[in-house]
Design an enzyme around this catalytic site. Structure first.
Site, PDB file in Angstrom:
ATOM      1  N   TYR A   1      15.697   4.395  -5.517  1.00 28.27           N
ATOM      2  CA  TYR A   1      14.918   4.881  -4.364  1.00 28.27           C
ATOM      3  C   TYR A   1      15.633   6.034  -3.668  1.00 28.27           C
ATOM      4  O   TYR A   1      16.822   6.233  -3.874  1.00 28.27           O
ATOM      5  CB  TYR A   1      14.522   3.732  -3.436  1.00 28.27           C
ATOM      6  CG  TYR A   1      15.542   3.131  -2.488  1.00 28.27           C
ATOM      7  CD1 TYR A   1      16.070   3.848  -1.409  1.00 28.27           C
ATOM      8  CD2 TYR A   1      15.915   1.800  -2.612  1.00 28.27           C
ATOM      9  CE1 TYR A   1      16.954   3.270  -0.517  1.00 28.27           C
ATOM     10  CE2 TYR A   1      16.806   1.202  -1.724  1.00 28.27           C
ATOM     11  CZ  TYR A   1      17.317   1.950  -0.673  1.00 28.27           C
ATOM     12  OH  TYR A   1      18.192   1.371   0.213  1.00 28.27           O
TER      13      TYR A   1
ATOM     14  N   THR B   1       5.963   5.511  -1.756  1.00 19.92           N
ATOM     15  CA  THR B   1       4.902   5.653  -0.742  1.00 19.92           C
ATOM     16  C   THR B   1       5.369   5.352   0.686  1.00 19.92           C
ATOM     17  O   THR B   1       4.549   5.059   1.545  1.00 19.92           O
ATOM     18  CB  THR B   1       3.706   4.733  -1.060  1.00 19.92           C
ATOM     19  OG1 THR B   1       4.129   3.372  -0.921  1.00 19.92           O
ATOM     20  CG2 THR B   1       3.126   4.973  -2.429  1.00 19.92           C
ATOM     21  N   TRP B   2       6.682   5.416   0.944  1.00 23.14           N
ATOM     22  CA  TRP B   2       7.149   5.191   2.313  1.00 23.14           C
ATOM     23  C   TRP B   2       6.623   6.341   3.179  1.00 23.14           C
ATOM     24  O   TRP B   2       6.726   7.507   2.753  1.00 23.14           O
ATOM     25  CB  TRP B   2       8.689   5.152   2.336  1.00 23.14           C
ATOM     26  CG  TRP B   2       9.273   4.620   3.608  1.00 23.14           C
ATOM     27  CD1 TRP B   2       8.599   4.036   4.642  1.00 23.14           C
ATOM     28  CD2 TRP B   2      10.662   4.595   3.957  1.00 23.14           C
ATOM     29  NE1 TRP B   2       9.489   3.656   5.613  1.00 23.14           N
ATOM     30  CE2 TRP B   2      10.756   3.983   5.231  1.00 23.14           C
ATOM     31  CE3 TRP B   2      11.838   5.021   3.328  1.00 23.14           C
ATOM     32  CZ2 TRP B   2      11.970   3.797   5.889  1.00 23.14           C
ATOM     33  CZ3 TRP B   2      13.050   4.841   3.969  1.00 23.14           C
ATOM     34  CH2 TRP B   2      13.114   4.230   5.235  1.00 23.14           C
TER      35      TRP B   2
ATOM     36  N   GLN C   1      15.842  -2.800  -6.844  1.00 22.05           N
ATOM     37  CA  GLN C   1      15.528  -1.464  -6.325  1.00 22.05           C
ATOM     38  C   GLN C   1      16.649  -1.045  -5.368  1.00 22.05           C
ATOM     39  O   GLN C   1      16.923  -1.751  -4.399  1.00 22.05           O
ATOM     40  CB  GLN C   1      14.168  -1.484  -5.615  1.00 22.05           C
ATOM     41  CG  GLN C   1      13.738  -0.096  -5.199  1.00 22.05           C
ATOM     42  CD  GLN C   1      12.325  -0.022  -4.652  1.00 22.05           C
ATOM     43  OE1 GLN C   1      12.102   0.437  -3.538  1.00 22.05           O
ATOM     44  NE2 GLN C   1      11.363  -0.465  -5.440  1.00 22.05           N
TER      45      GLN C   1
ATOM     46  N   ASP D   1       5.051   2.266  -5.930  1.00 20.79           N
ATOM     47  CA  ASP D   1       5.932   1.413  -5.139  1.00 20.79           C
ATOM     48  C   ASP D   1       5.539   1.452  -3.667  1.00 20.79           C
ATOM     49  O   ASP D   1       5.481   2.522  -3.067  1.00 20.79           O
ATOM     50  CB  ASP D   1       7.384   1.896  -5.269  1.00 20.79           C
ATOM     51  CG  ASP D   1       8.322   1.059  -4.424  1.00 20.79           C
ATOM     52  OD1 ASP D   1       8.612  -0.079  -4.837  1.00 20.79           O
ATOM     53  OD2 ASP D   1       8.742   1.514  -3.339  1.00 20.79           O
TER      54      ASP D   1
ATOM     55  N   TYR E   1       6.006  -0.736   5.110  1.00 26.21           N
ATOM     56  CA  TYR E   1       5.701   0.679   5.281  1.00 26.21           C
ATOM     57  C   TYR E   1       4.478   0.876   6.165  1.00 26.21           C
ATOM     58  O   TYR E   1       3.355   0.500   5.809  1.00 26.21           O
ATOM     59  CB  TYR E   1       5.508   1.377   3.920  1.00 26.21           C
ATOM     60  CG  TYR E   1       6.721   1.306   3.011  1.00 26.21           C
ATOM     61  CD1 TYR E   1       7.979   0.969   3.501  1.00 26.21           C
ATOM     62  CD2 TYR E   1       6.626   1.576   1.647  1.00 26.21           C
ATOM     63  CE1 TYR E   1       9.093   0.900   2.675  1.00 26.21           C
ATOM     64  CE2 TYR E   1       7.737   1.507   0.807  1.00 26.21           C
ATOM     65  CZ  TYR E   1       8.959   1.162   1.334  1.00 26.21           C
ATOM     66  OH  TYR E   1      10.056   1.085   0.510  1.00 26.21           O
TER      67      TYR E   1
END
Ligand code: NAP
Length: 277
Positions: free
Chosen positions: A191, A19-20, A163, A48, A53
């Site tokens: 990621y 969800t960046w 991560q 995530d 963010y």
């Protein structure tokens, strides 16, 4: 849904939702929320996010998307290194819980290494766990020497995941970190699995995918999903692309295809410095 086991034995989906940059553009908000909900409908119930963010906007959007469906979700968020102190961790966690509109985080990660000693962060994570505010804790962007230091600190060996940047063009962790994590049964959350879309334009991958009857995104994700203990968290704010990416779960790359990908995107010959984005 393919699953990956955490060290505790709990199973989580191998395909999660990144969800960046989500929640940054008002005109895309409704589609982004619909995309996350479509992901949940498809069994991609790991989401995530991070306090970083969009300065909390991603967490807020996630909170809206999971409203009424909290129990379906395995919620991952991250604390800034500069908040990773004895006092900073509980305060940051409360802010995240508020934005996410929930009473608990399933996995709370240290976003990257900062100046706070690991032992202090771990103690703060353990206190949150005791209080029921977080269920598991873990790390992000820690290399092998950091990982060894983290695990040696009191309570540190109980971590649930690391991560890391991992995709066909970023295979450095295969040199030393990935085998070490695998031995300890600590999952890797991969990621930028499509290298923030750059990989999708790579001529080698485009050709490989065409021959294999997949799209480049599906080939990139299927390659990661073929690996034991790896969770992918591609980000998209569009339902159509989510459907395409989820299609990766329908393919299983055969031995010949995996060898071909090794030739096109060679693994490292030994330990490499950790890359991060
Ligand atoms: P990514 O998932 O590799 O790529 C996301 C980008 O690719 C977006 O611009 C997306 O655009 C596009 N995209 C996705 N699927 C596509 C498709 N099928 N066709 C064309 N374009 C596609 O990169 P990422 O966002 O950096 O990484 C994923 C997640 O990992 C993040 O969202 C975040 O949750 C996490 N992350 C963690 C760290 C860390 O330090 N721990 C660092 C980076 C990322 P649209 O949205 O417009 O579709």
């Amino acid at each position: 849904m393919k699953t990956v086991s955490l060290p505790s034995g709990e199973k989580v989906p191998a395909f999660g939702l990144g969800t960046w940059n989500i929640g940054d553009t008002r005109s895309q908000r409704a589609e982004e929320i619909a995309t996350l909900r479509a992901g949940l409908d498809a069994g991609a119930t790991l989401i995530d996010t991070a306090e970083m963010y969009g300065d909390g906007r991603s967490e807020e959007l996630v909170g809206e998307a999971i409203a009424g469906r909290r129990d379906e979700v395995f919620l991952v968020t991250k604390v800034y290194p500069h908040n990773a102190s004895q006092k900073g961790v509980p305060a940051a966690c409360e802010r995240s819980l508020k934005r996410l509109k929930t009473d608990r985080i399933d996995l709370y990660l240290l976003h990257w290494r900062g100046s706070v000693p690991f032992a202090e962060t771990i103690e703060a994570f353990a206190a949150l766990q005791q209080a029921g505010k977080i269920r598991h804790f873990g790390v992000s962007n820690l290399d092998l020497s950091d990982m060894k230091e983290w695990c040696k600190a009191p309570g540190g060996a109980a971590l649930a995941a690391n991560q890391l940047l991992y995709n066909l063009t970023r295979r450095g962790i295969e040199g030393d970190l990935l085998p070490w994590l695998r031995e300890k049964r600590v999952p890797v959350m991969a990621y930028s699995p499509v290298e923030q879309a750059r990989l999708l334009r790579d001529a080698k991958l485009v050709k490989f995918a065409k021959q294999a009857g997949m799209t480049p995104a599906q080939a990139a994700l299927a390659w990661l999903l073929s690996k034991e203990g790896v969770i992918v968290i591609p980000k998209t704010g569009r339902r159509e692309r989510l459907r395409e990416n989820l299609g990766a779960l329908d393919f299983s790359l055969n031995e010949k295809q995996l060898i071909e990908l090794d030739q096109l995107f060679p693994p490292p010959s030994g330990p490499q410095p950790l890359e991060m984005l």
